[in-house]
Design a protein around this motif. Sequence first.
Motif, PDB file in Angstrom:
ATOM      1  N   ASP A   1       1.868   6.372   7.866  1.00  0.00           N
ATOM      2  CA  ASP A   1       0.942   5.762   6.970  1.00  0.00           C
ATOM      3  C   ASP A   1       1.771   4.850   6.082  1.00  0.00           C
ATOM      4  O   ASP A   1       1.597   3.762   5.732  1.00  0.00           O
ATOM      5  CB  ASP A   1       0.210   6.913   5.953  1.00  0.00           C
ATOM      6  N   ARG A   2       3.018   5.225   5.723  1.00  0.00           N
ATOM      7  CA  ARG A   2       3.895   4.703   5.048  1.00  0.00           C
ATOM      8  C   ARG A   2       4.611   3.452   5.526  1.00  0.00           C
ATOM      9  O   ARG A   2       4.574   2.166   4.991  1.00  0.00           O
ATOM     10  CB  ARG A   2       5.043   5.550   4.310  1.00  0.00           C
TER      11      ARG A   2
ATOM     12  N   HIS B   1       2.266  11.030   7.551  1.00  0.00           N
ATOM     13  CA  HIS B   1       2.862  10.547   6.423  1.00  0.00           C
ATOM     14  C   HIS B   1       3.683   9.396   6.654  1.00  0.00           C
ATOM     15  O   HIS B   1       3.624   8.310   5.793  1.00  0.00           O
ATOM     16  CB  HIS B   1       3.204  11.423   5.140  1.00  0.00           C
TER      17      HIS B   1
END
Length: 463
Positions: A459-460, A456
């Motif tokens: 992805d960010r 995550h």
Amino acid sequence: MAPGLPPAMDRPHFIGIGGAGMSGIAKILAQRGAGVAGSDAKESATAEALRALGATVHIGHAAEHLADDASCVVVSSAIRQDNPELARAAELGIPVVHRSDALAALMTGLRPIAVAGTHGKTTTTSMLAVSLSALGLSPSYAIGGDLDAPGSNALHGEGEIFVAEADESDRSFHKYAPEVAIVLNVELDHHANYASMDEIYESFETFVDRVTPGGTLVISADHEGARELTRRVAGRDVRVVTYGESQDAGVRVLSVVPQGLKSEVTVVLDGEELTFTVSVPGRHYAHNAVAALAAGVALGIPAEELAPALAAYTGVKRRLQLKGEAAGVQVIDSYAHHPTEMTADLEAMRAAAGDSRILVVFQPHLFSRTQELGKEMGQALSLADASVVLDIYPAREDPIPGVTSELIIDAARAAGADVTPVHDKADVPSAIAGMAKPGDLVLTMGAGDVTDLGPHILDRLSN
């Protein structure tokens, strides 16, 4: 060469089959031909891997998951007495076997190496499993983490050696009878089960007493707790081989030279200098490799063959595992949850990072550990350039009044650290994206589900 199924384990049912220790035993039994079944709280890659080996894996715990003809029920110390499958086993009169007894049974008739210590067990066990496999010795092994290669925490091998991680947390390592025992270090941890260092020493003494007559204890010459244990077991019927940088070490480490994310290690063994490569960074990992080397030599494997084979070890999942890179930022996962482990991993990354900043996402593990060692955890975080601290991951524990992550945050700030509390894991990727710059290293650190944040965060950063 390897034996068949232990008595009464031809149709085992595992409660919590997806756990690191439990799944390893289940895999070996399945590979030996047992009709393995079990249950776990949630779906996972481990559950799928077990199904691929022919095991039946139920999701959730329910009495009906336990077959009436199960030969035994295998449990770990984490399974509560009110588990419905455990209650059903009592109704049916099915024997209940602790995980450690099942593992001990799997070692019968083989030449076991049991790896113990407060820190470094998984890495050292993995180093032995990989290097012995690279030499074609086909060991069996049971490890508390998944290897990068060959990608499993356990294997039924065809050779005579069985390498096992020996867990002191619940005294289950008292069940094993190794030909070679490794003790990497001895510190006070697992505060719910041990009230003092004397209790820890007594527990490790019992483990040493389980070494088969004429067997070998490989133990650190540098760690004070290990040195004290060496003094306490003097006179036992066990050959003691010490290792480390101390002048009196039997296998003496002359140097550990960082080479990026690797190290070049030189030791003196039996009067001869030997230099080899360790394919992971950090002095503590180099010492783990030397312990593995000493243990293999104790079993009769030539040092000049085993030393280069140790370079085949490339890591264990969650032990400084690179999860990926985005926007010039590398995200690395660390299982460190005790202050000693946190310090060791941060120092290793500092040595490898050069001028790069190190950002940490730390999730404390267990209320009892935070209560006892929160100050030291905060001090360890001062080695990072900045940290995000999450709420405590409870695992098997109930909350303790007044024990929160604030204990760590206050200690970290008192040590001059830059710390940001984040209570919702979902907010971490954005918090890190606001802090990180190209060239930075981000460590997700802890023994809980903080490991899930790596993808995550990447992805960010990508967006």
